[in-house]
Design an enzyme around this catalytic site. Structure first.
Site, PDB file in Angstrom:
ATOM      1  N   ASP A  34       4.561 -32.930  50.341  1.00 49.86           N
ATOM      2  CA  ASP A  34       4.838 -31.872  51.324  1.00 49.86           C
ATOM      3  C   ASP A  34       6.189 -32.057  52.025  1.00 49.86           C
ATOM      4  O   ASP A  34       6.278 -31.978  53.260  1.00 49.86           O
ATOM      5  CB  ASP A  34       3.745 -31.827  52.406  1.00 49.86           C
ATOM      6  CG  ASP A  34       2.335 -31.916  51.844  1.00 49.86           C
ATOM      7  OD1 ASP A  34       2.115 -31.440  50.728  1.00 49.86           O
ATOM      8  OD2 ASP A  34       1.457 -32.464  52.538  1.00 49.86           O
ATOM      9  N   GLU A 204      -1.067 -21.872  50.421  1.00 49.11           N
ATOM     10  CA  GLU A 204      -0.661 -22.734  51.534  1.00 49.11           C
ATOM     11  C   GLU A 204       0.843 -22.993  51.453  1.00 49.11           C
ATOM     12  O   GLU A 204       1.543 -22.418  50.625  1.00 49.11           O
ATOM     13  CB  GLU A 204      -1.430 -24.060  51.454  1.00 49.11           C
ATOM     14  CG  GLU A 204      -1.179 -24.819  50.158  1.00 49.11           C
ATOM     15  CD  GLU A 204      -2.155 -25.960  49.915  1.00 49.11           C
ATOM     16  OE1 GLU A 204      -3.173 -26.039  50.632  1.00 49.11           O
ATOM     17  OE2 GLU A 204      -1.904 -26.760  49.006  1.00 49.11           O
TER      18      GLU A 204
END
Length: 321
Positions: A34, A204
């Site tokens: 991420d 997401e």
């Protein structure tokens, strides 16, 4: 004899010299995911999730580079000792600078309902490497709005100076206007605080940037633990959308890696070079948390659409700001 020795030395060093010509992928060792990449001054920064079991995700490291080749690790820029309400799953950091302060937004505790403690927090520091301290002493967002799980936050500064928080898991994405000191939110003209801007295919990991007056909204699709994880995008005239899906631009390559996704984008304005920074899973790994942070070149066609990204082992060439 001296010339012979120099030739031998050159042969011995050539692999290392050639390797130094590009960043290589991953760009630094360790399991990290991420990644939020950003430029502060003349330095590139990457803020990733420490990729481990949720109970072990209790801190974050950062990495900095002057040239995209050599990276310096800044360990434990934030941890649960400074965020009292967080106890696990600290992930997906997003950072911005405002008035000489650095604000780090993060998710924590992976809450599954409004009854649990956790959500999206914000911490502040005087330097990009921290240490970061809790700004509020509680989450900034601790509830589900428009069915969006409060995770995967991204802070976006618009051309008029307004800061937005774009976030959301569980296939829903919201946008909200941050107030001036990042302690809460302002309302929109219609009185609402959280507006849903979910595009088709969204799972997401939202990210937004501007180019040539257009807003490029990007996100991840699919499941992060599986091989089929992608980045797709849309283009609009406003950060509010409407966002119509254009298509995928980052996919796995079975010869190189699986699960390429949850990315960010950086721009070397001086050279007009664009880079996508993302995580992927080496083909040798089966553990879902075994993810590494990588970088590759991102280009556009004549119409301003993003060309499909080729994921590589080599990474990118040296590029100073």
């Amino acid at each position: 004899m001296k010339i012979f020795r120099l030739v031998i030395l050159a042969c011995l060093l050539s692999p290392f010299l050639s390797q130094a010509q590009t960043s290589g992928n991953p760009i630094f060792p360790g399991w990290y995911a991420d990644p939020e990449a950003i430029v502060f001054g003349k330095t590139y920064w990457v803020y990733p999730t420490y990729s481990a079991k949720y109970k072990e995700q209790v801190f974050m490291d950062a990495f900095s580079s002057k040239d995209l080749i050599t990276w310096k690790k800044h360990p434990r820029i934030i941890d649960t000792a400074s965020i009292k309400w967080a106890n696990k799953a600290m992930w997906a950091p997003s950072i911005t600078e405002k008035d000489g302060k650095y604000y780090l937004f993060f998710g924590a505790n992976d809450i599954q309902s409004d009854k649990e403690i956790g959500g999206i927090g914000v911490a502040v520091a005087d330097k990009p490497e921290g240490p970061f301290k809790d700004l509020l002493g509680k989450p900034l967002i601790d509830k589900f709005h428009n069915k969006a799980q409060p995770i995967d936050q991204f802070v976006f500064k618009d051309k008029d100076g307004q800061y937005y928080l774009i976030y959301g898991g569980w296939s829903h994405c919201n946008i909200a206007k941050l107030n001036k000191d990042f302690t809460g939110f302002e309302t929109f003209a219609d009185g609402s605080t959280f507006k849903e801007i979910t595009p088709e295919g969204y799972t997401e990991g939202p990210f937004m940037f501007m180019k040539d007056g257009k807003y490029y909204f990007m996100w991840s699709e699919g499941g992060w633990t599986g091989p089929d994880y992608f980045v797709a995008y849309a283009v609009a005239d406003s950060p509010m959308g409407p966002f119509k899906r254009v298509g995928r631009i980052l996919t796995q390559d079975p010869e190189i890696a699986k699960g390429a996704g949850h990315h960010s984008v950086i721009h070397n304005a001086k050279k007009d070079e664009w880079y996508i920074v993302y995580h992927r899973r080496p083909i040798t790994e089966k553990d879902g948390n075994h993810r590494v942070t990588c970088i590759d070149l991102m280009t556009f066609d004549k119409n301003g659409l993003i060309n499909p990204v080729k994921i590589t082992k080599e990474g990118v060439k040296k590029s100073k700001l």
